[in-house]
Motif scaffolding. Structure first.
Motif, short mmCIF file in Angstrom:
data_model
loop_
_atom_site.label_atom_id
_atom_site.label_comp_id
_atom_site.label_asym_id
_atom_site.label_seq_id
_atom_site.Cartn_x
_atom_site.Cartn_y
_atom_site.Cartn_z
N ASP A 195 0.80 -0.65 -0.12
CA ASP A 195 -0.02 -0.24 0.50
C ASP A 195 0.83 1.10 0.14
O ASP A 195 1.50 1.38 1.05
CB ASP A 195 -1.13 0.10 1.48
CG ASP A 195 -2.04 1.56 1.20
OD1 ASP A 195 -2.14 2.07 0.50
OD2 ASP A 195 -2.74 0.70 2.35
N PRO A 196 0.58 1.93 -1.17
CA PRO A 196 1.45 3.16 -1.12
C PRO A 196 1.13 4.60 -0.04
O PRO A 196 2.46 4.63 0.31
CB PRO A 196 1.30 3.91 -2.98
CG PRO A 196 0.22 3.54 -2.63
CD PRO A 196 -0.02 2.10 -2.49
N ALA A 197 0.71 4.28 0.53
CA ALA A 197 -0.33 5.62 1.65
C ALA A 197 0.48 4.89 2.99
O ALA A 197 0.72 5.49 3.73
CB ALA A 197 -1.59 5.04 1.85
N THR A 198 1.04 3.40 3.03
CA THR A 198 2.14 3.16 4.10
C THR A 198 3.69 3.23 4.25
O THR A 198 4.18 2.48 4.93
CB THR A 198 1.34 1.79 5.11
OG1 THR A 198 0.99 0.89 4.28
CG2 THR A 198 -0.46 1.69 5.23
N ALA A 199 3.86 2.71 2.94
CA ALA A 199 5.67 2.76 2.72
C ALA A 199 6.03 4.19 2.67
O ALA A 199 5.39 5.38 1.85
CB ALA A 199 5.56 2.38 1.85
N GLY A 200 7.37 4.46 2.31
CA GLY A 200 7.96 5.31 2.36
C GLY A 200 8.01 6.62 3.56
O GLY A 200 7.89 6.30 4.52
N PRO A 201 7.93 8.13 3.59
CA PRO A 201 8.86 8.67 4.94
C PRO A 201 7.61 9.21 4.73
O PRO A 201 7.72 9.91 5.73
CB PRO A 201 9.29 9.72 3.88
CG PRO A 201 9.23 9.59 2.24
CD PRO A 201 8.95 8.12 1.80
N VAL A 202 6.35 9.21 4.28
CA VAL A 202 5.23 9.89 4.71
C VAL A 202 4.02 8.79 5.76
O VAL A 202 3.94 7.85 4.64
CB VAL A 202 4.61 10.56 3.68
CG1 VAL A 202 3.30 11.40 4.36
CG2 VAL A 202 5.52 12.12 3.74
N ASP A 203 3.22 8.44 5.92
CA ASP A 203 2.32 8.41 6.64
C ASP A 203 1.00 8.84 6.09
O ASP A 203 0.64 9.63 6.46
CB ASP A 203 1.78 7.89 8.20
CG ASP A 203 0.75 6.94 7.94
OD1 ASP A 203 -0.31 6.92 7.08
OD2 ASP A 203 0.53 5.99 9.34
N TRP A 204 0.19 8.77 4.82
CA TRP A 204 -0.57 9.31 3.81
C TRP A 204 -1.53 9.19 4.38
O TRP A 204 -2.50 10.27 4.97
CB TRP A 204 -0.53 9.11 2.72
CG TRP A 204 0.91 9.62 1.29
CD1 TRP A 204 1.48 8.82 1.74
CD2 TRP A 204 0.72 11.00 1.77
NE1 TRP A 204 2.73 9.57 0.33
CE2 TRP A 204 2.20 11.08 1.04
CE3 TRP A 204 0.40 12.46 1.96
CZ2 TRP A 204 3.11 12.62 -0.06
CZ3 TRP A 204 0.98 13.08 1.56
CH2 TRP A 204 2.28 13.47 1.03
N HIS A 205 -2.03 7.98 5.42
CA HIS A 205 -3.40 7.94 6.00
C HIS A 205 -3.31 8.75 7.47
O HIS A 205 -4.45 9.58 6.96
CB HIS A 205 -3.71 6.90 5.99
CG HIS A 205 -3.83 5.38 5.18
ND1 HIS A 205 -4.84 5.38 5.27
CD2 HIS A 205 -2.99 3.88 5.42
CE1 HIS A 205 -4.55 4.41 3.41
NE2 HIS A 205 -3.87 3.51 4.19
N ALA A 206 -2.25 8.88 7.94
CA ALA A 206 -2.47 10.51 9.22
C ALA A 206 -2.13 11.26 8.59
O ALA A 206 -3.20 12.37 9.45
CB ALA A 206 -0.90 10.04 10.19
N ALA A 207 -1.88 12.10 7.42
CA ALA A 207 -1.75 12.62 6.93
C ALA A 207 -3.37 13.21 6.82
O ALA A 207 -3.40 14.59 6.62
CB ALA A 207 -0.96 12.98 5.70
N ALA A 208 -3.98 12.16 5.83
CA ALA A 208 -5.35 12.97 5.83
C ALA A 208 -6.74 12.37 6.86
O ALA A 208 -6.62 13.94 7.04
CB ALA A 208 -6.08 11.70 4.83
N ARG A 209 -5.84 12.21 7.90
CA ARG A 209 -6.67 12.76 9.50
C ARG A 209 -6.38 13.98 10.18
O ARG A 209 -7.13 14.19 9.82
CB ARG A 209 -6.22 11.46 10.29
CG ARG A 209 -6.54 10.15 9.65
CD ARG A 209 -6.68 9.40 10.82
NE ARG A 209 -5.48 8.95 11.68
CZ ARG A 209 -4.49 7.94 11.21
NH1 ARG A 209 -5.44 6.93 10.17
NH2 ARG A 209 -3.11 7.81 11.38
#
Length: 369
Positions: A2-16
């Motif tokens: 899942d690209p949202a849970t990989a890499g330097p940014v947690d995009w799920h958390a960013a959306a919250r």
């Protein structure tokens, strides 16, 4: 993965984070808001048909104008969530080095980055009227169209323009973007590939768990620390200090300028088309354009914190793209007509270079002889 849970940014958390920080929209009664959402959906459908007529373009896959894109009328938190999803797709190259090994980032660092990204999304959520996202698949369609209802309501009130005309006018801009990517199905992949060239360099420069950096994996580029320092200079330094662009390698700067030229084309074309339909479709289009340009000019002259935020979020670059791109589109259409201009969608080789955006006649000579 899942690209949202990989890499330097947690995009799920960013959306919250963005959803919690986004400012509330203008005050309106339930009946007014219900009518607003319904009219935006209707305007988007009407706009699609007018854009096809005005541009002379058709979707490459045979879709009708009514099926250009699925329309989502959203509030500010939902817009932020949708863009976190899009950025997670676009930022996927940051999660893997060129040798295929994952970039491992501590959870604390990923959450800190998510807080920063969420803050930026929350600020942008109050400024965007609409957006076409060609990078996120949506119910089997290549892209989705977002109209941000509270922002449309806020701006039409601030400008004092006819609400019905303004809503259709905004929809014309976004449906032009939907048609661009439908008529040139190669375009989304082209932009993703070019953007990935910039991001993949940063992935190779990320430290491994033992602290070692793969400095020989790719041409030397800016470390994340360098980018942060440059960003601070762009916010606190004098005009023209360069900011982040100063730390890009020559190769990265070439790619950045090429992508910027394409974005200028896309934004300028949409800006021209939203006026091209004329008073027959949007009776007060000239009054809307005058009021909207005054608002843009006022924002560009803002100082203090507002100016710093515009530089941080790239809004000044966006404004330049609208105006430079619109001048290019008008000049080319004047020289070779709408059909001659539409050659720009025939393939990546026909896209204007940065120099050609500034000199439309050079594009005409290269493409049409």
């Amino acid at each position: 993965m899942d690209p949202a849970t990989a890499g330097p940014v947690d995009w799920h958390a960013a959306a919250r984070v963005a959803g919690r920080l986004a400012a509330p929209g203008p005050v309106a009664g339930r009946d007014e808001l219900t009518a607003l959402v319904a009219e935006l959906r209707t305007s988007a459908a009407v706009a699609a048909r007018h854009v096809v007529d005005a541009t002379g373009m058709v979707p490459a896959d045979g879709r009708t104008a009514d099926a250009l894109a699925r329309v989502h009328v959203v509030d500010r938190p939902r817009w932020a969530q949708a863009n976190a999803e899009m950025f997670s797709v676009m930022a996927a190259p940051l999660a893997t080095r060129s040798d295929g090994t994952p970039v491992e980032v501590p959870d604390a660092a990923r959450l800190a980055a998510a807080a920063q990204a969420g803050g930026v999304l929350a600020l942008l959520a109050g400024k965007v009227l609409g957006q076409f996202d060609p990078f996120t698949a949506d119910a089997g369609q290549p892209g989705r169209l977002l109209l941000v209802a509270p922002n449309v309501l806020q701006v039409e009130r601030a400008l004092g323009v006819d609400p019905h005309d303004f809503r259709l006018w905004v929809s014309l801009h976004e449906q032009t973007h939907a048609l661009q990517f439908a008529a040139a199905p190669w375009l989304a992949a082209h932009l993703r590939e070019r953007s990935a060239e910039l991001l993949s360099d940063l992935a190779d420069l990320a430290p491994r768990p033992d602290g070692r950096r793969d400095r020989d994996a790719r041409p030397a580029g800016p470390r994340l620390e360098d980018l942060l320092s440059a960003l601070v200079r762009s916010l606190t330094g004098p005009e023209g200090s360069g900011g982040v662009l100063q730390v890009l390698t020559p190769r990265q700067r070439v790619v950045f300028d090429e992508v910027s030229a394409v974005m200028a084309l896309l934004e300028g074309h949409a800006d021209v088309m939203m006026d091209e339909v004329g008073p027959r479709v949007v009776p007060t289009v000239r009054a809307i354009r005058r009021a909207f340009e005054r608002r843009r000019d006022q924002a560009a002259r803002a100082g203090g914190l507002e100016r710093a935020l515009r530089r941080l979020l790239g809004l000044d670059l966006k404004l330049a793209q609208y105006r430079d791109g619109a001048a290019f589109v008008r000049a080319v259409r004047s020289a070779v007509g709408p059909e001659g201009f539409n050659a720009v969608w025939s393939g990546a080789a026909a896209l204007p270079t940065p120099a050609e955006v500034a000199d439309p006649a050079a594009w005409v000579r290269r493409v049409h002889g």
